[in-house]
Write a protein that holds these residues in place. Sequence first.
Motif, short mmCIF file in Angstrom:
data_model
loop_
_atom_site.label_atom_id
_atom_site.label_comp_id
_atom_site.label_asym_id
_atom_site.label_seq_id
_atom_site.Cartn_x
_atom_site.Cartn_y
_atom_site.Cartn_z
N LEU A 23 0.81 -1.22 0.00
CA LEU A 23 0.00 0.00 0.00
C LEU A 23 0.85 1.27 0.00
N ALA A 27 1.96 3.60 -3.40
CA ALA A 27 1.37 4.95 -3.45
C ALA A 27 2.46 6.01 -3.50
N VAL A 181 -10.86 12.12 -5.15
CA VAL A 181 -10.96 10.94 -4.27
C VAL A 181 -9.72 10.05 -4.42
N LEU A 182 -9.30 9.85 -5.67
CA LEU A 182 -8.14 9.00 -5.94
C LEU A 182 -6.84 9.64 -5.46
N SER A 183 -6.63 10.91 -5.83
CA SER A 183 -5.39 11.59 -5.45
C SER A 183 -5.28 11.76 -3.93
N ASN A 184 -6.40 12.05 -3.28
CA ASN A 184 -6.41 12.22 -1.82
C ASN A 184 -6.11 10.90 -1.10
N THR A 185 -6.70 9.81 -1.62
CA THR A 185 -6.46 8.48 -1.02
C THR A 185 -4.99 8.08 -1.16
N LEU A 186 -4.44 8.29 -2.35
CA LEU A 186 -3.03 7.94 -2.59
C LEU A 186 -2.10 8.79 -1.72
N SER A 187 -2.43 10.06 -1.57
CA SER A 187 -1.61 10.95 -0.74
C SER A 187 -1.59 10.50 0.71
N LYS A 188 -2.75 10.09 1.21
CA LYS A 188 -2.83 9.64 2.61
C LYS A 188 -2.10 8.31 2.81
N LEU A 189 -2.19 7.43 1.81
CA LEU A 189 -1.44 6.17 1.88
C LEU A 189 0.06 6.43 1.88
N SER A 190 0.47 7.39 1.05
CA SER A 190 1.89 7.73 0.95
C SER A 190 2.42 8.33 2.25
#
Length: 357
Positions: A23, A27, A181-190
């Motif tokens: 994950l 990301a 939604v996608l960019s925010n999710t990836l940023s939080k995973l990163s």
Amino acid sequence: MVLKVKFKSPQEVNGIKKIILNLALPATIFIALLGIQIEISLLLLPLMALALNLFLFLVTPLLLPLVGVNKNTPTYRTARLLIPSLAPGLSCFPFVLEFLGEAYVAKAAMADLGNKVFVLIVLYLVAMHWYYARNQEKQTGGRAKLMSLLKTLVTEPVNIFIGLALLLLLLGFHMESLPFVLSNTLSKLSLMMTPLVLLFIGMAVKIKKHQFVQILSLLLLRAGFVFLITAVTVLISGLSVQNDVLLLLSFGLSACSFWPFAHLSLVDGWELEKKAKTFDSNYAVAILALSLPLSTILILAVLNSGSVLNSWTTILMVGLLLLLLGTFVPLLKFLSKKILKMGLSTNKMESATTERV
């Protein structure tokens, strides 16, 4: 490291590693690739970084026997994979920003492109080559080997994210172009990446006494060669801008990267039932655990040096000093063994002479 008392089971620590590999790491790589801003004027920097990676990769086999690592062992292959890698985002960028400013962070980020190519692609292929070379049952033929490698490439989350990011980059997409939604999710995973990596290293590390001295010597030798190659670069290029010299040194002294550990962890997953492993994951964690604090100390020392390291001769002298420190303990052990052997042989000769008398 304090949390070891709460995470006593290996399965719990492996759970953190799986979150990182499946994950947080994909990301982070995806965001890093989509954030690439190629500047034509700075294209030399990634090439220089890639050249440094390759130099360290080629020189590492010469250093490992000096610190007592035998050839063709899991420890040997592990060190060869990790020592040439760099993690500037974790150990270099924050200090460069603080001491040299945003313009130099941009230069460091540009240089990191070459390092990314090396740690993500070159070292991955090296790890796969070593794995297939040792597992003869997998080598039913060139075609079967290729198909097995391709299957691995397209099923690993990291590789999927790299391929998708490169495709979007070619089509002109960036992080801002993606749905929120996608960019925010990836940023939080990163954002989980750095704290999880530090937690995993702290909870998984088990450094034995002889390993500590061995790895410390190896990392000092690595730092010494970074200083030497920087001195040669300054001498040949005639580089006189102080901050540029400090950037070269700081970038080269970055800690070892976690990404090669991801490659060898993949191989470890395939070899669960095998006694003879291709890599030693515990040794890899020990390298990561010692590399980060040592790199931090060296980078801070460099950035606080002012104009002291502006001359290639001074950089060369520091490099030679680090090489001397790196070889001191192994050389001491070697000499003590020689003296012990000489003492034993002398005792045997004296005993033989006494018996004859």
